[in-house]
Design an enzyme around this catalytic site. Sequence first.
Site, PDB file in Angstrom:
ATOM      1  N   ASN A  11       0.872  -1.062  -0.122  1.00 47.92           N
ATOM      2  CA  ASN A  11       0.058   0.183   0.061  1.00 47.92           C
ATOM      3  C   ASN A  11       0.948   1.330  -0.001  1.00 47.92           C
ATOM      4  OD1 ASN A  11      -1.838   2.195   0.659  1.00 47.92           O
ATOM      5  ND2 ASN A  11      -2.143   1.273   2.619  1.00 47.92           N
ATOM      6  N   TRP A  12       1.045   1.698  -1.192  1.00 48.37           N
ATOM      7  CA  TRP A  12       1.808   2.963  -1.424  1.00 48.37           C
ATOM      8  C   TRP A  12       1.268   4.262  -0.699  1.00 48.37           C
ATOM      9  CZ3 TRP A  12       3.736   2.775  -7.046  1.00 48.37           C
ATOM     10  CH2 TRP A  12       4.651   1.354  -7.313  1.00 48.37           C
ATOM     11  N   LYS A  13       0.178   4.208  -0.248  1.00 47.82           N
ATOM     12  CA  LYS A  13      -0.679   5.592   0.126  1.00 47.82           C
ATOM     13  C   LYS A  13      -0.329   6.686  -0.813  1.00 47.82           C
ATOM     14  CE  LYS A  13       0.100   3.530   4.960  1.00 47.82           C
ATOM     15  NZ  LYS A  13       0.145   3.582   6.365  1.00 47.82           N
ATOM     16  N   HIS A  99      -9.478   1.072   4.709  1.00 49.69           N
ATOM     17  CA  HIS A  99      -8.202   1.164   5.595  1.00 49.69           C
ATOM     18  C   HIS A  99      -8.353   2.096   6.494  1.00 49.69           C
ATOM     19  CE1 HIS A  99      -4.039   2.507   6.301  1.00 49.69           C
ATOM     20  NE2 HIS A  99      -3.672   1.425   5.739  1.00 49.69           N
ATOM     21  N   GLU A 101      -6.941   4.569   7.750  1.00 49.82           N
ATOM     22  CA  GLU A 101      -6.790   5.864   7.334  1.00 49.82           C
ATOM     23  C   GLU A 101      -7.832   6.666   6.654  1.00 49.82           C
ATOM     24  OE1 GLU A 101      -2.848   5.474   5.621  1.00 49.82           O
ATOM     25  OE2 GLU A 101      -1.861   4.696   7.415  1.00 49.82           O
ATOM     26  N   GLU A 169      -5.325  -4.951  10.534  1.00 44.80           N
ATOM     27  CA  GLU A 169      -4.093  -4.165  10.805  1.00 44.80           C
ATOM     28  C   GLU A 169      -4.408  -3.423  11.913  1.00 44.80           C
ATOM     29  OE1 GLU A 169      -2.194  -2.912   6.669  1.00 44.80           O
ATOM     30  OE2 GLU A 169      -4.137  -1.520   7.014  1.00 44.80           O
ATOM     31  N   GLY A 175       2.555   1.891  10.756  1.00 45.64           N
ATOM     32  CA  GLY A 175       3.752   3.309  10.742  1.00 45.64           C
ATOM     33  C   GLY A 175       4.371   3.484  11.844  1.00 45.64           C
ATOM     34  N   SER A 215       3.408  -2.332  10.489  1.00 47.68           N
ATOM     35  CA  SER A 215       4.990  -2.289  10.585  1.00 47.68           C
ATOM     36  C   SER A 215       5.569  -3.626  10.110  1.00 47.68           C
ATOM     37  CB  SER A 215       5.122  -1.876  11.971  1.00 47.68           C
ATOM     38  OG  SER A 215       4.951  -0.741  12.131  1.00 47.68           O
ATOM     39  N   GLY A 236       2.980  -1.236   4.201  1.00 46.80           N
ATOM     40  CA  GLY A 236       3.027   0.137   3.841  1.00 46.80           C
ATOM     41  C   GLY A 236       4.337   0.747   3.755  1.00 46.80           C
ATOM     42  N   GLY A 237       5.074   1.284   4.792  1.00 42.05           N
ATOM     43  CA  GLY A 237       6.299   1.875   4.514  1.00 42.05           C
ATOM     44  C   GLY A 237       7.449   0.931   3.923  1.00 42.05           C
TER      45      GLY A 237
HETATM   46  C1  PEP Z   1      -0.626   0.037   5.907  1.00 44.84           C
HETATM   47  O1  PEP Z   1      -0.852   1.518   6.130  1.00 44.84           O
HETATM   48  O2  PEP Z   1      -1.658  -0.638   5.427  1.00 44.84           O
HETATM   49  C2  PEP Z   1       0.632  -0.305   6.662  1.00 44.84           C
HETATM   50  C3  PEP Z   1       0.310  -1.255   7.330  1.00 44.84           C
HETATM   51  O3  PEP Z   1       1.589   0.477   6.815  1.00 44.84           O
HETATM   52  P1  PEP Z   1       2.821   0.159   7.520  1.00 44.84           P
HETATM   53  O4  PEP Z   1       3.285  -1.090   7.064  1.00 44.84           O
HETATM   54  O5  PEP Z   1       3.830   1.449   7.068  1.00 44.84           O
HETATM   55  O6  PEP Z   1       2.763   0.005   9.169  1.00 44.84           O
END
Ligand code: PEP
Length: 252
Positions: A11-13, A99, A101, A169, A175, A215, A236-237
């Site tokens: 997920n590049w956001k 998600h 967010e 999640e 994050g 994470s 994500g990251g």
């Molecule tokens: C996400 O936003 O779906 C996510 C899991 O982010 P991160 O891996 O950065 O925690």
Amino acid sequence: MSARRTLIAGNWKMNGLAADALALAGGLAEKMKAAGDVNFDMLICPPAIQISVAVAAVQGSGIQVGGQDNHWNASGAHTGDTSVNMLKDAGCSCAIVGHSERRTDHAETDQIVKDKAAAAQAAGLIAVICIGETEEQRDAGKTLDVNGSQIAGSVPDGSTAANTVIAYEPVWAIGTGRTPTNDEVQEVHAFIRGELAKKIGDNEAAKTRILYGGSMNPGNSKDLLALADVDGGLIGGASLKVDDFWTVAQNA
Ligand code: PEP
């Protein structure tokens, strides 16, 4: 070994410009092509405006591309939104919905998430439905209750293993560099599968992929992906760097 094929989803956001999307998608495509047969599916979810760039860059690699969101209506007066048919037309096979967010930034309720997931499924896309508790809810001992009610409220009736992926999640793990323990992750995933079975039946629930997100990184992914009810990751990251994302995939 599980019959569920591991899904490694990025997920590049809201990150990167077209040149970054090209470099990231292209770099992953090169690795996939060089690797030949792999034991996982790979999905990347770029910002909507970069989907076409990414789709072109992954041609012939087997990497799937998905949206990060979709509207529940097919078309119409919804300024700034993206429809499922637009995602399909651009070359997507999946769409992330719900998600945390978006639940927070756009006040998306379970009902909205369910309607978005149903629209994605009806268009032939796989809905990657996100759920997860906040830190406050976890501290109050409500983790299972919250995830159970999000499954009940966000998963469309009639969902199948073929058109649905669940991403667990924990909001507090996204994050932050923090994760639940492996035992805690397995407990919640097994619980989610049980709640899913109440909704779509034992057979479909047993075949549905449940991803862990929050994470996940090259260092912790081997242990997380080895858990019995963890069928992949939503990342994500660590999905923003070719080598990091590829290392996670290698840990599948
Ligand atoms: C996400 O936003 O779906 C996510 C899991 O982010 P991160 O891996 O950065 O925690």
